[in-house]
Design a protein around this motif. Sequence first.
Motif, mmCIF file in Angstrom:
data_model
loop_
_atom_site.group_PDB
_atom_site.id
_atom_site.type_symbol
_atom_site.label_atom_id
_atom_site.label_comp_id
_atom_site.label_asym_id
_atom_site.label_seq_id
_atom_site.Cartn_x
_atom_site.Cartn_y
_atom_site.Cartn_z
ATOM 1 N N TYR A 25 152.374 119.456 -34.900
ATOM 2 C CA TYR A 25 152.992 118.327 -34.526
ATOM 3 C C TYR A 25 152.551 116.865 -34.687
ATOM 4 C CZ TYR A 25 154.127 122.114 -31.035
ATOM 5 O OH TYR A 25 154.511 123.191 -30.235
ATOM 6 N N PRO A 26 152.954 116.468 -36.114
ATOM 7 C CA PRO A 26 152.344 115.419 -36.593
ATOM 8 C C PRO A 26 152.830 113.962 -35.654
ATOM 9 C CG PRO A 26 153.711 116.534 -38.270
ATOM 10 C CD PRO A 26 153.723 117.304 -36.908
ATOM 11 N N ASP A 27 153.963 114.055 -35.118
ATOM 12 C CA ASP A 27 154.182 112.993 -34.221
ATOM 13 C C ASP A 27 153.141 112.858 -32.977
ATOM 14 O OD1 ASP A 27 156.292 112.333 -35.886
ATOM 15 O OD2 ASP A 27 157.880 113.314 -34.407
ATOM 16 N N ALA A 28 152.287 113.777 -32.838
ATOM 17 C CA ALA A 28 151.448 113.793 -31.724
ATOM 18 C C ALA A 28 150.254 112.797 -32.109
ATOM 19 C CB ALA A 28 151.171 115.292 -31.126
ATOM 20 N N ARG A 29 150.120 112.517 -33.447
ATOM 21 C CA ARG A 29 148.785 112.163 -33.666
ATOM 22 C C ARG A 29 148.657 110.519 -33.320
ATOM 23 N NH1 ARG A 29 145.085 113.187 -37.660
ATOM 24 N NH2 ARG A 29 146.404 114.594 -38.501
ATOM 25 N N PRO A 30 147.808 109.949 -32.563
ATOM 26 C CA PRO A 30 147.769 108.631 -32.029
ATOM 27 C C PRO A 30 147.442 107.946 -33.231
ATOM 28 C CG PRO A 30 146.344 109.993 -30.778
ATOM 29 C CD PRO A 30 146.633 111.065 -31.905
ATOM 30 N N THR A 31 147.979 106.765 -33.086
ATOM 31 C CA THR A 31 147.820 105.733 -34.132
ATOM 32 C C THR A 31 146.620 104.909 -33.831
ATOM 33 O OG1 THR A 31 148.832 104.034 -32.927
ATOM 34 C CG2 THR A 31 150.318 105.034 -34.576
ATOM 35 N N LYS A 85 155.228 111.015 -23.147
ATOM 36 C CA LYS A 85 154.094 110.321 -23.019
ATOM 37 C C LYS A 85 152.709 111.180 -23.634
ATOM 38 C CE LYS A 85 155.157 106.568 -20.804
ATOM 39 N NZ LYS A 85 154.660 105.263 -21.295
ATOM 40 N N HIS A 86 153.220 112.352 -24.185
ATOM 41 C CA HIS A 86 152.256 113.119 -24.902
ATOM 42 C C HIS A 86 151.309 112.378 -25.747
ATOM 43 C CE1 HIS A 86 150.655 116.926 -26.585
ATOM 44 N NE2 HIS A 86 150.722 116.457 -27.559
ATOM 45 N N ARG A 87 151.777 111.819 -26.731
ATOM 46 C CA ARG A 87 150.824 110.800 -27.586
ATOM 47 C C ARG A 87 149.868 109.946 -26.965
ATOM 48 N NH1 ARG A 87 153.203 107.615 -32.634
ATOM 49 N NH2 ARG A 87 152.913 105.805 -31.228
ATOM 50 N N ARG A 88 150.246 109.552 -25.924
ATOM 51 C CA ARG A 88 149.391 108.547 -25.352
ATOM 52 C C ARG A 88 148.287 109.335 -24.270
ATOM 53 N NH1 ARG A 88 148.425 104.144 -22.797
ATOM 54 N NH2 ARG A 88 148.365 103.741 -20.507
ATOM 55 N N VAL A 89 148.684 110.585 -23.835
ATOM 56 C CA VAL A 89 147.708 111.175 -23.086
ATOM 57 C C VAL A 89 146.555 111.747 -24.108
ATOM 58 C CG1 VAL A 89 147.015 112.980 -21.559
ATOM 59 C CG2 VAL A 89 149.025 111.172 -21.046
ATOM 60 N N VAL A 90 147.261 112.510 -25.259
ATOM 61 C CA VAL A 90 146.369 113.065 -26.509
ATOM 62 C C VAL A 90 145.293 111.680 -26.665
ATOM 63 C CG1 VAL A 90 146.388 113.716 -28.591
ATOM 64 C CG2 VAL A 90 147.981 114.682 -27.233
ATOM 65 N N GLY A 91 145.721 110.561 -27.032
ATOM 66 C CA GLY A 91 144.820 109.504 -27.515
ATOM 67 C C GLY A 91 143.738 109.538 -26.560
ATOM 68 N N HIS A 92 143.828 109.510 -25.119
ATOM 69 C CA HIS A 92 142.698 109.450 -24.337
ATOM 70 C C HIS A 92 141.812 110.549 -24.505
ATOM 71 C CE1 HIS A 92 145.183 106.480 -22.420
ATOM 72 N NE2 HIS A 92 144.075 105.740 -21.978
ATOM 73 N N VAL A 93 142.358 111.848 -24.680
ATOM 74 C CA VAL A 93 141.475 113.121 -24.834
ATOM 75 C C VAL A 93 140.782 112.740 -26.441
ATOM 76 C CG1 VAL A 93 141.663 115.582 -25.623
ATOM 77 C CG2 VAL A 93 143.050 114.529 -23.612
ATOM 78 N N GLN A 94 141.372 112.463 -27.151
ATOM 79 C CA GLN A 94 140.731 112.070 -28.721
ATOM 80 C C GLN A 94 139.459 111.014 -28.482
ATOM 81 O OE1 GLN A 94 143.020 111.857 -31.871
ATOM 82 N NE2 GLN A 94 141.004 112.312 -33.306
ATOM 83 N N ILE A 95 139.576 110.153 -27.699
ATOM 84 C CA ILE A 95 138.616 109.067 -27.318
ATOM 85 C C ILE A 95 137.545 109.736 -26.440
ATOM 86 C CG2 ILE A 95 137.814 107.013 -25.923
ATOM 87 C CD1 ILE A 95 139.239 106.302 -28.495
ATOM 88 N N VAL A 96 137.684 110.698 -25.705
ATOM 89 C CA VAL A 96 136.804 111.520 -25.033
ATOM 90 C C VAL A 96 135.964 112.374 -25.755
ATOM 91 C CG1 VAL A 96 136.168 113.386 -23.569
ATOM 92 C CG2 VAL A 96 137.923 111.356 -22.766
ATOM 93 N N ALA A 97 136.701 112.972 -26.902
ATOM 94 C CA ALA A 97 136.005 113.674 -27.958
ATOM 95 C C ALA A 97 135.206 112.700 -28.936
ATOM 96 C CB ALA A 97 137.203 114.454 -28.799
#
Lengths: 137, 135
Positions: free
Chosen positions: A77-83, B22-34
């Motif tokens: 899901y490329p769109d899921a990658r945060p900027t 809001k998927h990308r937004r919450v994924v961003g928080h998980v990525q910061i935790v990682a």
Amino acid sequence: MTNYQVIDRINELLDSTDDQTVNTSMRIPSALRDAAALAVNELDLAPSTTVLTANALRAGLEAAVMQAVLDRHFQEYPDARPTLADLAIAAAELDGHPLAGQPDLLRQSAAEVEQRHPAASPEDVLLWAEARTSAAA
Amino acid sequence: MSRVVLLDNEAVHALADPSHRKHRRVVGHVQIVARRKARAVPVSIAVPSAVRVEAGWDRTAPAWAFINRLRIADIPLDASHADAAAAVLTRTGVSVADAHLGAAIRAADQVTVLTSDPRDMRLVAEGKPIDVVAV
């Protein structure tokens, strides 16, 4: 084993409640061992060097597993990658950074930092945004 | 001091579903935790089990495979958490899931809550300083 089988097996092992311990033949630099012993004895960093080592290993493995899962998710899901801006905002929000409430400033800062440093980190963006804010004050 | 990032029902759904807005937004928080874990910063992500029930998150169901793999710990509704949550529920009138979040907030050192309802999270924190992220 597929990638996901490896990830699932590592997760399973990390979640294990088995208290069984094992002596390993792992070799580490003696200076590192001595530094760890000093930190445990004099700085109360952990109850023992064994606990210190095990905790560090666990944290490293957890981080690696999480990143591996996210990387595979982004492939699918490329769109899921945060900027970079998304990550800077998340980094600010997670621990109540004073700029957490200024997402527009963080997005602008991310764009500026990324132009000169394509490999910049979210923390670089926060630092740049703080510098801009204090320069403007 | 360690920090725990707690998820509410909406944050769970946003993280689990790639089509959630809001998927990308919450994924961003998980990525910061990682990223922080990789730097040995003591931080973790957890979900109170009452929230997991409310969200319909069944760890044995294939639909939850992605979120299951992200090292998100369960906070069980054991006897002490049940007592604390019952007291929060009585005092504030929130849902069972939010009351369990309140009990989890009380038991943690530093807390960040990812939630669709910041007002209720501040209510169940009952004065304890927490960081609330609206998703």
